[in-house]
Design a protein around this motif. Structure first.
Motif, mmCIF file in Angstrom:
data_model
loop_
_atom_site.group_PDB
_atom_site.id
_atom_site.type_symbol
_atom_site.label_atom_id
_atom_site.label_comp_id
_atom_site.label_asym_id
_atom_site.label_seq_id
_atom_site.Cartn_x
_atom_site.Cartn_y
_atom_site.Cartn_z
ATOM 1 N N PHE A 91 0.825 -1.202 0.000
ATOM 2 C CA PHE A 91 0.000 0.000 0.000
ATOM 3 C C PHE A 91 0.863 1.258 0.000
ATOM 4 N N GLY A 92 2.166 1.106 0.117
ATOM 5 C CA GLY A 92 3.042 2.251 0.297
ATOM 6 C C GLY A 92 3.946 2.525 -0.884
ATOM 7 N N PRO A 93 4.879 3.441 -0.702
ATOM 8 C CA PRO A 93 5.767 3.855 -1.782
ATOM 9 C C PRO A 93 6.680 2.742 -2.296
ATOM 10 N N GLN A 94 6.974 1.746 -1.458
ATOM 11 C CA GLN A 94 7.810 0.635 -1.926
ATOM 12 C C GLN A 94 7.178 -0.040 -3.141
ATOM 13 N N ALA A 95 5.860 -0.189 -3.109
ATOM 14 C CA ALA A 95 5.167 -0.831 -4.229
ATOM 15 C C ALA A 95 5.316 -0.018 -5.512
ATOM 16 N N LEU A 96 5.295 1.298 -5.376
ATOM 17 C CA LEU A 96 5.456 2.162 -6.555
ATOM 18 C C LEU A 96 6.857 2.032 -7.148
ATOM 19 N N VAL A 97 7.856 1.904 -6.293
ATOM 20 C CA VAL A 97 9.237 1.737 -6.757
ATOM 21 C C VAL A 97 9.379 0.415 -7.512
ATOM 22 N N ILE A 98 8.784 -0.639 -6.992
ATOM 23 C CA ILE A 98 8.841 -1.953 -7.649
ATOM 24 C C ILE A 98 8.178 -1.879 -9.020
ATOM 25 N N GLU A 99 7.017 -1.265 -9.078
ATOM 26 C CA GLU A 99 6.301 -1.125 -10.341
ATOM 27 C C GLU A 99 7.109 -0.295 -11.341
ATOM 28 N N LYS A 100 7.734 0.771 -10.873
ATOM 29 C CA LYS A 100 8.541 1.632 -11.756
ATOM 30 C C LYS A 100 9.740 0.877 -12.314
ATOM 31 N N LYS A 101 10.395 0.057 -11.497
ATOM 32 C CA LYS A 101 11.530 -0.731 -11.984
ATOM 33 C C LYS A 101 11.095 -1.667 -13.108
ATOM 34 N N LEU A 102 9.931 -2.281 -12.951
ATOM 35 C CA LEU A 102 9.426 -3.164 -14.008
ATOM 36 C C LEU A 102 9.090 -2.352 -15.256
ATOM 37 N N GLN A 103 8.432 -1.226 -15.093
ATOM 38 C CA GLN A 103 8.087 -0.384 -16.246
ATOM 39 C C GLN A 103 9.338 0.083 -16.984
ATOM 40 N N ASP A 104 10.359 0.491 -16.241
ATOM 41 C CA ASP A 104 11.614 0.936 -16.864
ATOM 42 C C ASP A 104 12.266 -0.204 -17.645
ATOM 43 N N PHE A 105 12.259 -1.399 -17.065
ATOM 44 C CA PHE A 105 12.824 -2.552 -17.758
ATOM 45 C C PHE A 105 12.046 -2.831 -19.049
ATOM 46 N N LEU A 106 10.720 -2.844 -18.961
ATOM 47 C CA LEU A 106 9.890 -3.154 -20.127
ATOM 48 C C LEU A 106 10.037 -2.105 -21.222
ATOM 49 N N LYS A 107 10.227 -0.857 -20.821
ATOM 50 C CA LYS A 107 10.365 0.239 -21.791
ATOM 51 C C LYS A 107 11.617 0.041 -22.661
ATOM 52 N N ASP A 108 12.683 -0.455 -22.046
ATOM 53 C CA ASP A 108 13.952 -0.620 -22.758
ATOM 54 C C ASP A 108 14.156 -2.025 -23.331
ATOM 55 N N TYR A 109 13.245 -2.944 -23.061
ATOM 56 C CA TYR A 109 13.403 -4.331 -23.488
ATOM 57 C C TYR A 109 13.198 -4.455 -24.995
ATOM 58 N N ASP A 110 14.096 -5.173 -25.661
ATOM 59 C CA ASP A 110 13.940 -5.381 -27.111
ATOM 60 C C ASP A 110 14.142 -6.846 -27.505
ATOM 61 N N GLY A 111 13.861 -7.765 -26.589
ATOM 62 C CA GLY A 111 14.037 -9.194 -26.840
ATOM 63 C C GLY A 111 12.748 -9.871 -27.282
ATOM 64 N N PRO A 112 12.715 -11.198 -27.166
ATOM 65 C CA PRO A 112 11.545 -11.991 -27.592
ATOM 66 C C PRO A 112 10.275 -11.603 -26.827
ATOM 67 N N ARG A 113 9.150 -11.795 -27.481
ATOM 68 C CA ARG A 113 7.829 -11.521 -26.896
ATOM 69 C C ARG A 113 6.965 -12.774 -26.988
ATOM 70 N N ASP A 114 5.953 -12.845 -26.083
ATOM 71 C CA ASP A 114 5.017 -13.976 -26.143
ATOM 72 C C ASP A 114 3.867 -13.636 -27.091
ATOM 73 N N ASP A 115 2.851 -14.502 -27.136
ATOM 74 C CA ASP A 115 1.720 -14.323 -28.055
ATOM 75 C C ASP A 115 0.928 -13.040 -27.813
ATOM 76 N N GLN A 116 0.939 -12.541 -26.573
ATOM 77 C CA GLN A 116 0.225 -11.299 -26.253
ATOM 78 C C GLN A 116 1.153 -10.088 -26.264
ATOM 79 N N GLN A 117 2.336 -10.246 -26.818
ATOM 80 C CA GLN A 117 3.352 -9.203 -26.906
ATOM 81 C C GLN A 117 3.954 -8.848 -25.555
ATOM 82 N N GLY A 118 3.757 -9.701 -24.553
ATOM 83 C CA GLY A 118 4.383 -9.513 -23.261
ATOM 84 C C GLY A 118 5.789 -10.085 -23.264
ATOM 85 N N VAL A 119 6.551 -9.712 -22.260
ATOM 86 C CA VAL A 119 7.909 -10.231 -22.112
ATOM 87 C C VAL A 119 7.823 -11.543 -21.338
ATOM 88 N N PRO A 120 8.321 -12.641 -21.918
ATOM 89 C CA PRO A 120 8.307 -13.909 -21.171
ATOM 90 C C PRO A 120 9.074 -13.769 -19.859
#
Length: 163
Positions: A91-120
């Motif tokens: 419920f706190g800011p730690q959760a936002l930091v975790i979400e931001k790290k994932l978003q930053d990784f996904l933004k720069d990711y250029d590898g393989p994708r699954d059927d829904q265009q997600g990152v495996p």
């Protein structure tokens, strides 16, 4: 561990890191649980946090993985084996930091994708994926404790990893 029930709004206020006064208890560590209630969008009869109580002032020590606690009054005991501390406050800011790290990784990711265009999952570093998996598990286990007669709360909770 000794436990007490509080109103669900008090419990959520504590989750959010805001001040709450509890005057009826001695100083020490307590497990807090939401009182039985029928208020929409609020938890009921759910253990939710370990807090330190000092002179009536409540300090969040740790969120706990949700589990059922029958509505009781006063101080009562809960088997310590049921209590599993969460490594983060979802419920706190730690959760936002975790979400931001994932978003930053996904933004720069250029590898393989699954059927829904997600990152495996195997291409997401463990230090990013593990906290996200824990968050997904927490929210899925929290849903049954929320008074959600129309299903709106549950509809908002979408796991990030579906596999």
């Amino acid at each position: 561990m000794q436990a007490i029930t509080v109103s669900p709004t008090q419990l959520l206020t504590i989750f959010l890191g805001k001040e709450v006064q509890l005057n009826q208890l001695a100083d020490g560590l307590y497990l807090l649980a939401a009182q039985k209630n029928n208020s929409p969008q609020l938890p009921s009869e759910m253990a939710g946090a370990i807090v330190a109580l000092t002179a009536g002032q409540v300090t969040l020590v740790s969120l706990v993985h949700p589990f059922a606690v029958a509505d009781q009054t006063g101080i009562f005991n809960v088997d310590d084996a049921q209590i599993h501390r969460e490594p983060y406050n979802w419920f706190g800011p730690q959760a936002l930091v975790i979400e931001k790290k994932l978003q930053d990784f996904l933004k720069d990711y250029d590898g393989p994708r699954d059927d829904q265009q997600g990152v495996p999952r195997q291409y997401i570093p463990d230090e990013i994926a593990r906290p996200v998996l824990l968050s997904d598990r927490y929210w899925q286990d929290y849903i049954p404790f929320v008074n959600d007669p129309d299903g709106q709360f549950a509809a908002q909770i979408k796991p990030i990893f579906t596999k």
